[in-house]
Write an enzyme that holds these catalytic residues in place. Sequence first.
Site, PDB file in Angstrom:
ATOM      1  N   HIS A 110       1.084  -1.290  -0.315  1.00  0.00           N
ATOM      2  CA  HIS A 110       0.102   0.210   0.131  1.00  0.00           C
ATOM      3  C   HIS A 110       0.723   1.325  -0.027  1.00  0.00           C
ATOM      4  O   HIS A 110       1.686   1.285   0.284  1.00  0.00           O
ATOM      5  CB  HIS A 110      -1.075  -0.195   1.333  1.00  0.00           C
ATOM      6  CG  HIS A 110      -0.538  -0.310   2.744  1.00  0.00           C
ATOM      7  ND1 HIS A 110       0.080   1.610   3.417  1.00  0.00           N
ATOM      8  CD2 HIS A 110      -0.062  -0.887   3.338  1.00  0.00           C
ATOM      9  CE1 HIS A 110       0.346   0.439   4.613  1.00  0.00           C
ATOM     10  NE2 HIS A 110       0.377  -0.501   5.141  1.00  0.00           N
ATOM     11  N   ASP A 138      -0.042   4.532   1.229  1.00  0.00           N
ATOM     12  CA  ASP A 138      -0.426   5.229   2.090  1.00  0.00           C
ATOM     13  C   ASP A 138       0.150   5.119   3.505  1.00  0.00           C
ATOM     14  O   ASP A 138       0.922   3.770   3.616  1.00  0.00           O
ATOM     15  CB  ASP A 138      -2.265   5.258   2.206  1.00  0.00           C
ATOM     16  CG  ASP A 138      -2.299   4.282   2.850  1.00  0.00           C
ATOM     17  OD1 ASP A 138      -1.997   3.601   2.390  1.00  0.00           O
ATOM     18  OD2 ASP A 138      -3.138   4.131   4.033  1.00  0.00           O
ATOM     19  N   GLU A 182      -4.651   2.060   2.422  1.00  0.00           N
ATOM     20  CA  GLU A 182      -4.921   0.439   3.581  1.00  0.00           C
ATOM     21  C   GLU A 182      -5.125   1.205   5.066  1.00  0.00           C
ATOM     22  O   GLU A 182      -6.442   0.656   5.905  1.00  0.00           O
ATOM     23  CB  GLU A 182      -3.703  -0.124   3.113  1.00  0.00           C
ATOM     24  CG  GLU A 182      -4.043  -1.276   3.674  1.00  0.00           C
ATOM     25  CD  GLU A 182      -3.153  -1.192   4.751  1.00  0.00           C
ATOM     26  OE1 GLU A 182      -3.298  -2.909   5.738  1.00  0.00           O
ATOM     27  OE2 GLU A 182      -2.376  -0.359   5.788  1.00  0.00           O
TER      28      GLU A 182
HETATM   29 ZN    ZN Z   1       0.894  -1.466   6.409  1.00  0.00          ZN
END
Ligand code: ZN
Length: 422
Positions: A92, A94, A187
């Site tokens: 992910h 973010d 996420e």
């Molecule tokens: Zn993570």
Amino acid sequence: MQKGNKQDLENLCGIDPLVKLFVDLISFDTQSDPESKTTPSTVGQLRFGAYLLATINKLGYLAKQDSNGVITVKVEATKGYEKAKSLCILAHMDTAPDCSGANIEPSLVKNYQGGGIELENGLVINDALCKDLNRHQGEDIIVTDGTTLLGADDKAGISCILQLLHNLKVTDKIVHGPLTIIFSVDEEIGLSTKYLDVKEIGCDYGLTVDGTSEGELDIATFNAYGAIVNINGLSVHTAVAYKTLKNAITIANEFMGLLPQDETPETTFGEEGFYHVHKIEGSTISCKLNMIIRDFTHTGMEKRLQFLDKVKDFINQKYGKDTISIKTMFQYANMQEQLDKHPKFIQMIKDAYKEAEVNVFENKVRGGTDGSNLSNQGLPTPNIFTGGLNCHGPYECLPVGAFNKAYKVLENIVQLLANTTK
Ligand SMILES: [Zn+2]
């Protein structure tokens, strides 16, 4: 006490391409925002996505970014391995909302000797905070200056995947079946799998590169529900309040008192579940509580939801109909049941750890991963380690040896899967 050094990190970047990738990636602020109304929740993730897109396309792949910001790269199998089981590898973009991820100033603690590490602003990472650190004596460790998180969660994962994409182009020694790479958004605020479609992904297996300490293999997560508790009071002037006033704050307090006090996040560990009230707002007239409920088993979760129902009935009987209402919302489910159906895949991952000289330990995550939802939607998706420690805060650090092993494990998994057939 040892301290980080910026020049040492720069020197390491010159000889360790994985570290160089990582340092480049963490220069992007990609913190997600749970209050945001946009998708992705922050523009930083889009900027980062654009950079990844250009980087991947420069390597000679066709990367695509959808309207939600999610990046997908399809990688054709090595000639002759088209029939192998296909794998979706995810990480992910973010970083956690808990701590700033802007202007990260990383440095390197060379040849860590055990004991505390003093960050530039005076914060100290010590054994009490991070027992795992001791395992990394003799290793180099990347740390922050103490004012931001590091972003190993999950840019260490993205680095491993980019390194794999790079290596697949420069050597034909890594044979592999069909691969799909996904870099997801948001996420950390629980939205990432909302933008993923397992059918569209169309892979036999999934793998998130989003775990922490060296050797960890996540094969289970919590079952998770959220709940919003609304309490209605009755406000009258205090002068005439006798036997009339119904103070929503007092009732909220009573509600919290009725929850098992030894079943909170701070009083449980291992495979124990909990109730957690994480937000409360209100006045005499009304109160609103936000809570989460966690349990590893389905029956355990059922019991917890039934218990909340009983508490609700008790309060409504005591204070009158509709005094309290509780709305529960499913968040994600434990992936273990789904992964148990694929013992060969899990064994293959363990073999990949072994080949990388990593001692594997199966772990049940006291939280969720992208794999929780994906596995339950039909894409079995365990989670492998990145090496990163103390995520979501200024103590986050990344032992370089563990990080390189994470890459090696990923490469091994891809190769081992090449020899399977559908
Ligand atoms: Zn993570």
